[in-house]
Design an enzyme around this catalytic site. Structure first.
Site, PDB file in Angstrom:
ATOM      1  CE  LYS A   3     -15.397  37.197 -70.593  1.00  0.00           C
ATOM      2  NZ  LYS A   3     -15.410  38.635 -70.768  1.00  0.00           N
ATOM      3  CD  GLN A  50     -18.407  39.678 -63.153  1.00  0.00           C
ATOM      4  OE1 GLN A  50     -19.271  39.723 -64.013  1.00  0.00           O
ATOM      5  NE2 GLN A  50     -18.221  40.655 -62.283  1.00  0.00           N
ATOM      6  CB  ILE A  51     -23.194  34.660 -64.139  1.00  0.00           C
ATOM      7  CG1 ILE A  51     -23.837  35.963 -64.594  1.00  0.00           C
ATOM      8  CG2 ILE A  51     -23.433  34.395 -62.654  1.00  0.00           C
ATOM      9  CD1 ILE A  51     -25.350  35.952 -64.511  1.00  0.00           C
TER      10      ILE A  51
END
Length: 79
Positions: free
Chosen positions: A28, A63-64
């Site tokens: 991320k 997670q998306i």
């Protein structure tokens, strides 16, 4: 090009190439930390190109994220 037009006319969705591929290592860009491997894709009206990322620290936890929230890490096929 004629083949793509014919497929589209027949109702097939033609997707643009994804920035990341299955098993690319990504992280991320901001906010909470999440690093792992791309294990799938998703698409919604709000997120035309999204990725399912399995954590390298918590195997099995996914997670998306939208494409704009991710960047390639070292070791990924695209980086």
């Amino acid at each position: 090009m004629a083949i793509l037009s014919a497929l589209s006319a027949a109702g097939y969705a033609i997707e643009a190439p994804h920035k990341f591929r299955i098993l690319d290592r990504v992280t991320k860009i901001s906010g909470s930390s999440w690093t792992g491997r791309v294990v799938g894709f998703y698409s919604t009206k709000l997120t035309p190109t999204g990725y399912c990322v399995e954590s390298e620290n918590e195997p099995g936890s996914v997670q998306i994220y939208p494409e704009a929230a991710l960047r390639t890490c070292d070791g990924g096929a695209n980086g």
